[in-house]
Write a protein that holds these residues in place. Structure first.
Motif, PDB file in Angstrom:
ATOM      1  N   ALA A   1       2.381  -3.693  -4.029  1.00 52.26           N
ATOM      2  CA  ALA A   1       2.782  -3.746  -2.622  1.00 52.26           C
ATOM      3  C   ALA A   1       4.286  -3.745  -2.465  1.00 52.26           C
ATOM      4  O   ALA A   1       4.826  -3.137  -1.533  1.00 52.26           O
ATOM      5  CB  ALA A   1       2.197  -4.997  -1.963  1.00 52.26           C
TER       6      ALA A   1
ATOM      7  N   ARG B   1      -1.922  -3.468  -0.194  1.00 54.99           N
ATOM      8  CA  ARG B   1      -1.974  -3.802  -1.620  1.00 54.99           C
ATOM      9  C   ARG B   1      -1.635  -5.273  -1.826  1.00 54.99           C
ATOM     10  O   ARG B   1      -1.281  -5.971  -0.881  1.00 54.99           O
ATOM     11  CB  ARG B   1      -1.006  -2.910  -2.399  1.00 54.99           C
ATOM     12  CG  ARG B   1      -1.294  -1.421  -2.239  1.00 54.99           C
ATOM     13  CD  ARG B   1      -0.184  -0.608  -2.848  1.00 54.99           C
ATOM     14  NE  ARG B   1      -0.450   0.830  -2.780  1.00 54.99           N
ATOM     15  CZ  ARG B   1       0.379   1.749  -3.284  1.00 54.99           C
ATOM     16  NH1 ARG B   1       1.499   1.392  -3.869  1.00 54.99           N
ATOM     17  NH2 ARG B   1       0.071   3.029  -3.185  1.00 54.99           N
TER      18      ARG B   1
ATOM     19  N   GLY C   1       4.719   4.116  -3.949  1.00 55.39           N
ATOM     20  CA  GLY C   1       4.381   3.794  -2.566  1.00 55.39           C
ATOM     21  C   GLY C   1       4.548   2.326  -2.245  1.00 55.39           C
ATOM     22  O   GLY C   1       3.854   1.782  -1.375  1.00 55.39           O
ATOM     23  N   ALA C   2       5.482   1.656  -2.939  1.00 55.16           N
ATOM     24  CA  ALA C   2       5.722   0.224  -2.737  1.00 55.16           C
ATOM     25  C   ALA C   2       6.903   0.003  -1.800  1.00 55.16           C
ATOM     26  O   ALA C   2       7.766   0.881  -1.624  1.00 55.16           O
ATOM     27  CB  ALA C   2       5.981  -0.458  -4.070  1.00 55.16           C
TER      28      ALA C   2
ATOM     29  N   THR D   1       1.165  -1.977   3.166  1.00 53.79           N
ATOM     30  CA  THR D   1       0.644  -1.115   2.096  1.00 53.79           C
ATOM     31  C   THR D   1      -0.849  -1.303   1.843  1.00 53.79           C
ATOM     32  O   THR D   1      -1.486  -0.430   1.232  1.00 53.79           O
ATOM     33  CB  THR D   1       1.384  -1.397   0.778  1.00 53.79           C
ATOM     34  OG1 THR D   1       1.142  -2.766   0.385  1.00 53.79           O
ATOM     35  CG2 THR D   1       2.882  -1.159   0.918  1.00 53.79           C
TER      36      THR D   1
END
Length: 455
Positions: free
Chosen positions: A221, A165, A253-254, A163
């Motif tokens: 993430a 993140r 979007g994790a 990701t």
């Protein structure tokens, strides 16, 4: 000793419940010390080299832990000559009992072929295929580790790399291995140094509140969750909560990660996620415990596009080392266990057996502070006046002294369980073993009725 204890416990004087429990515990502890002098000697010697005589925190309990000499089937035998029916099942890793013939023969055969190859070998491919098949369709690719802790480390590393993140949503009371503990909503000082967002278990609103904060919206993430919280009290995740996590992960979007290190034995041996519709299942899953056949084991896997980050054929692939990731003993034992012993049919039977046992324990504990939580072959007993337990906070103030009494009482009567009240059934347990456990819990209820009755 237990007969005298039964007759000496009286209804506590108002305001002196703690003292009454302390007196009962003292009697049990004195009996324990009298019966286990050799374990005490072994423990005292261990303190000279190990801090507190301990190298695995969960195994310590006062006044000192038993020293087990050997084990067979569902029986443990201590250094003082006492035997116990093993209701703990090595915190779910001991699924097969202590001397399952196919497992022991596979290990002996592996030893004869050589302990360490420093190479690929056939058993690792067979075990990987068996796991992939069992957890199909959402286990497209997987990699082995040596423990559930390592599996968590690698799954989170994969999520962050995938990701780009850095923040991780976890849950109060959650535990994902020795470097991922969140007791009472606090990150342990020994935890891996991720940036954690700690939500409340079974509360999707608490997850949304964290994930939608401006500083977090585009930086989550992963969400990692136990679909049944384990060391926090064996509390199952509600279907709406688990489905809600999938929705939040999609929106943000994790990567959604299920820690099924303990719960992968559930239902037909394909975990709690098997009860969800395909669109609600996780992106990655961490595994461990029983799948190694009683040997050191861990694994993480899931969606192909995430796991292919580790494909060494690809340029700039993520590295994942580990001398013993594919060690020959674990691969051999795990393969035999998955392929020949813990079939989906055997898994379902064990799951149903656990459901029946927990109902029996609930029945003999009615009207008391004893509460049995869990799912299938994993369960936990706690002492609390709470009636609706959906997260660790619902237990309220821990009545640990009563749990300590139950632990020593059951040891005195030949049943081995965790001090914190945790149990995990093995395939080696007989109907007689389980009936005896229920009978002795009922004996504890009778003996401690003045102290544990609901007011």
């Amino acid at each position: 000793m237990m007969e005298s204890l039964t007759t000496t416990i009286q209804a506590p004087v108002k305001g002196h419940l703690d003292k009454s429990v302390a007196d009962a515990y003292t009697q049990l502890e004195e009996a324990y010390i009298h019966r286990h002098p050799t374990s005490h000697s072994i423990y005292k010697s261990a303190t000279e080299s190990l801090p507190g005589g301990n190298t695995r925190s969960v195994l310590f309990y006062a006044p000192y832990p038993l020293s087990i000499k050997y084990a067979e089937g569902a029986r443990l035998h201590d250094a003082d000559g006492h035997s116990y029916i093993d209701m703990l099942g090595e915190y779910t890793a001991g699924l097969y009992g202590h001397s399952e013939p196919l497992i022991t023969n596979a290990i002996k055969s592996a030893v004869d072929r050589g302990l360490s190859f420093g190479s690929h070998h056939e058993d690792e491919a067979h075990l990987a295929k068996a796991i992939k098949t069992r957890f199909s369709p959402n286990m497209e690719l997987l990699r082995f580790t040596n423990s559930g802790t390592e599996a968590t480390l690698m799954a989170l590393a994969a999520a962050k790399a995938y990701t780009g993140r850095k923040k991780i949503v976890v849950f109060s009371g959650g535990y994902h291995g020795g470097a991922f503990s969140f007791k009472a909503g606090v990150s342990s000082p020994v935890n891996a140094p991720h940036e954690y967002l700690i939500a409340r278990y079974n509360s999707i609103d608490s997850v949304k509140d964290l994930a939608e904060l401006p500083e977090n919206r585009d930086d989550v993430a992963a969400i990692i969750v136990e679909p049944m919280i384990g060391s926090g009290g064996a509390i199952p995740g509600e279907p709406s909560f688990l489905e809600g996590l999938r929705k939040v992960a999609n929106e943000r979007g994790a990567v959604l990660i299920y820690d099924e290190v303990m719960t992968s034995r559930m239902y037909s041996g394909s975990g709690i996620q098997s009860q969800l519709t395909p669109e609600n299942r996780p992106d990655l899953t961490t595994l461990g415990k029983w799948i190694g056949g009683g040997m050191s084991f861990g694994a993480f896997g899931g969606r192909r596009e995430i796991m292919e980050l580790f494909d060494p054929r690809k340029k700039n692939a993520l590295a994942h080392a580990g001398t013993f990731n594919n060690n020959v003993l674990t691969m051999a034992a795990g393969r035999v266990g998955m392929e020949q012993i813990f079939t989906p049919e055997k898994a379902k039977a064990l799951h149903d057996r656990g459901e029946k046992l927990r109902k029996q324990l609930e029945d003999v504990s009615k009207g008391t502070l004893m509460k049995w939580t869990g799912l299938g072959s994993i369960m936990n007993v706690s002492f609390t006046p709470a009636t609706d337990i959906t997260c660790p906070e619902d237990f309220g103030k821990p009545l640990t002294e009563l749990g300590d009494c139950l632990h020593l009482f059951m040891l005195e009567h030949g049943y081995y369980m965790a001090r914190r009240g945790f149990l995990a059934l093995s395939l080696a347990l007989t109907d007689k073993d389980l009936a005896g456990f229920v009978e002795n819990v009922e004996a504890f209820v009778r003996a401690f009725q003045p102290l544990i009755a609901l007011k």
